[in-house]
Design an enzyme around this catalytic site. Structure first.
Site, PDB file in Angstrom:
ATOM      1  N   CYS A  34      -1.736   2.199   2.668  1.00 37.10           N
ATOM      2  CA  CYS A  34      -0.476   1.513   2.934  1.00 37.10           C
ATOM      3  C   CYS A  34      -0.362   0.395   1.908  1.00 37.10           C
ATOM      4  O   CYS A  34      -1.200   0.264   1.021  1.00 37.10           O
ATOM      5  CB  CYS A  34      -0.404   0.980   4.363  1.00 37.10           C
ATOM      6  SG  CYS A  34      -1.635  -0.284   4.760  1.00 37.10           S
TER       7      CYS A  34
ATOM      8  N   HIS B 285       1.611  -7.313   9.058  1.00 38.49           N
ATOM      9  CA  HIS B 285       0.598  -7.921   8.189  1.00 38.49           C
ATOM     10  C   HIS B 285       1.221  -8.132   6.820  1.00 38.49           C
ATOM     11  O   HIS B 285       2.290  -7.604   6.529  1.00 38.49           O
ATOM     12  CB  HIS B 285      -0.639  -7.039   8.081  1.00 38.49           C
ATOM     13  CG  HIS B 285      -0.361  -5.635   7.690  1.00 38.49           C
ATOM     14  ND1 HIS B 285       0.086  -4.686   8.607  1.00 38.49           N
ATOM     15  CD2 HIS B 285      -0.414  -4.997   6.503  1.00 38.49           C
ATOM     16  CE1 HIS B 285       0.260  -3.523   7.997  1.00 38.49           C
ATOM     17  NE2 HIS B 285      -0.018  -3.685   6.713  1.00 38.49           N
TER      18      HIS B 285
END
Length: 618
Positions: A376, A537
């Site tokens: 990611c 995040h």
């Protein structure tokens, strides 16, 4: 007798595999930089004294580009393939050692020193992993790269450079001897089979290109730029399939002709040769006929045509040279067209098997999968949970395959399969072109996970890379009970992310700038992972704002809108190293129990949430 034959076959197969791997690796250093070769070729064709529009001032670009730019790009790419970004930098520094002082383009030197630079820095980084005191990482990284780079550049300048230059001189002398003896067409005996093994770029740019550059300086053109790039042999093969084959093979040939002849992607005809290996003789005959014609007409190009399309060849042809170039391509096409076995050109199943074989040779598909990488943007939240989910499924299926997670830009070169969000698939393919890319929409429980497990069910017996076990003591500092907030009133998505970030800041896990990075990440790709859970995040560049690994949990019983889905648990993450992965693994495993997942989104028991997230995985 049979035993002896099998014993001999094994080494031969091993040698063939090593040659194919070597060819793929050399090709991998050149292919990403084809654009630079095209730019140099166009500038050369246009502005040198024998070019289309001679310009003494603009022609000054030609020398520095071929002497410095192209070898440094190759060296950087080779280093990066072995040692990542730091490997790329070291590869370029080491390549400079062979470039300086040489009077020939150091493509071959770059192909040697680039990977060496990447390998050396990779081994150094592995040797100091976990041994550098906190706060000194950047200092050690920078000075180690500088010192090692200096040593490699000096060694390359004093040792490798002269050796490569001497080797280049020997090759040049050998080829010139072949030319003087009138035997240049025999070079096709090596060039055409080498292309089928994907050594085409190594042959063209590593051997023929530098010799051609030297000859072009003296004569304004060189035949060596035509030896490997001639599209005639491949065109003849494809035309033969179009005329004499049947069914799907016949239907596929016209499209392949366009890609090969007009687009310059020669790899398209390789499976057609592999389908009927006797056609190697046809492409050799076509190559030899073409070279013989080029020699007869005194044909040559001013620079390497890249890619090897008919347009590129004509663009690099000097004034008055079109007849010889077109004649050589035509003769090569006719020769390979007629030297074939038409009775063997009609089996569509053979074509499919040949395509599979070509993919294996190219390195795009692997029969044995050893490493699956979840990627990611930051490599912390979504990918970590996806990796944990698939790792558990692999264990249940008895598959001993390593599963890791990382940021997109840090995908390792030995990744066999890369799993990432569909919006990041293109970036992943650019970083890991040899890996199979699986694009998903849900990191937690995408249907493709089960399909992948089923597909790899025969891939057993691979040595498992032991997973790092996180001690309970470490987990206590990653998720604290005070950082689990339940029964919160619903807010909008941005505010929920800000609340998670503020809690991370208050607990000393991150700097306040990390909150903006979390919101930036959400704008790029949603952090909603399914089953009522979001894991916001920061983007990868925000890792420097993380002081230590930490996780916070916010529960919104009525949910927070994350696009079309509602998140009841918003789990903020700041990850350094692997300390937080065991908790993410627990989070992922929760979704296998739908009843427990629903319970956790409604409970007011902080202890239950804490124990569930931090339980031992032994």
């Amino acid at each position: 007798m049979n035993t002896g034959m099998q014993t001999n076959a094994a080494p031969q197969a091993g040698i063939k595999e090593r040659v194919q791997t070597f060819g793929r690796f050399l090709s991998g250093m050149v292919m990403p930089n084809i654009g630079a070769f095209i730019a140099w070729g166009l500038i050369t064709a246009l502005f040198i004294p024998t070019g289309w529009t001679p310009n003494e001032n603009l022609a000054k670009l030609v020398g520095p580009m071929i002497v410095y730019l192209l070898p440094l790009l190759i060296g950087y790419t080779g280093g990066k393939m072995v040692g990542g970004n730091r490997g790329g930098v070291l590869g370029a520094i080491a390549t400079m050692g062979v470039v300086v002082g040489a009077d020939v383009p150091m493509f071959l030197g770059a192909m040697i020193m680039g990977p060496i630079g990447g390998y050396v820095i990779k081994k150094f980084d592995e040797s100091i992993e976990g041994k550098v005191p906190a706060g000194f990482e950047m200092l050690v990284n920078n000075f180690s790269a500088g010192i090692i780079g200096m040593v490699l550049a000096l060694l390359a300048f004093l040792g490798i450079g002269p050796v490569v230059q001497a080797l280049n001189g020997a090759l040049k002398a050998g080829v010139e001897a072949i030319v003087k003896a009138g035997l240049l067409p025999l070079s096709s005996l090596f060039i055409e089979p080498g292309k089928i093994l994907f050594l085409n770029n190594a042959i063209n740019h590593g051997v023929l290109g530098p010799i051609g550059v030297e000859q072009s300086k003296e004569l304004g053109k060189s035949i060596f730029f035509l030896l490997e790039t001639n599209p005639g042999p491949g065109l003849g093969i494809l035309l033969a399939y179009w005329v004499f084959s049947k069914g799907m093979v016949k239907e596929s040939a016209p499209g392949a002709i366009i890609i090969h002849f007009l687009g310059g992607i020669h790899e398209i005809y390789f499976p057609y040769v592999l389908m009927n290996p006797v056609l190697i003789l046809a492409v050799i005959a076509g190559g030899m006929s073409g070279v013989l014609t080029f020699v007869a007409f005194g044909a040559g190009l001013v620079a390497t045509p890249s890619p090897g399309s008919i347009f590129a060849l004509l663009a690099m042809t000097p004034k008055g040279g079109f007849l010889g170039v077109i004649a050589g391509v035509t003769v090569a096409t006719v020769a390979s067209f007629f030297i074939r076995r038409s009775k063997n050109l009609s089996n569509s199943e053979d074509l499919e098997r040949a395509k599979d074989k070509m993919v294996e040779l190219k390195g795009v598909k692997k029969t044995v999968v050893k490493k699956v990488v979840f990627a990611c943007d930051a490599g912390m939240g979504s990918s970590a949970m996806g990796a944990s989910t698939l790792r558990n499924k692999f264990k249940k299926a008895g598959l001993q395959i390593e599963v890791i997670n990382t940021a997109i830009e840090d995908i390792p070169s030995d990744a066999d399969i890369v799993v990432t969000h569909e919006s990041l698939a293109a970036r992943a393919n650019g970083v890991a072109p040899r890996a199979e890319i699986i694009a998903i929409t849900n990191f937690v429980n995408d249907p493709q996970y089960d399909a992948l497990v089923e597909r790899l069910s025969g891939n057993k017996g691979i040595e498992v890379v032991e997973e790092a076990k996180v001690e309970p003591k470490e987990e206590q500092g990653i998720l604290l009970k005070k950082n689990i907030k339940v029964g919160l009133q619903s807010v909008d998505k941005v505010r929920a992310i800000e609340m998670a970030g503020e809690l991370l800041v208050e607990s000393g896990y991150v700097d306040v700038e990390y909150i903006d990075a979390m919101k930036e990440r959400e704008e790029m790709v949603s952090t909603y992972v399914g089953f009522g859970v979001a894991i916001p995040h920061g983007v990868g560049a925000a890792k420097e704002k993380i002081k230590k690994s930490g996780i916070v949990v916010l529960q919104f019983p009525e949910g927070v809108d994350f696009g079309e889905e509602k998140a009841h648990l918003v789990i903020g993450i700041a990850g350094v190293g692997n300390e937080h992965l065991s908790i993410l693994s627990n989070i992922a495993s929760i979704f296998e129990d739908e009843e427990l997942a629903n319970k956790l989104t409604k409970t007011t028991d902080v202890e239950l949430l804490y124990e569930t997230f931090t339980k031992s995985q032994n």
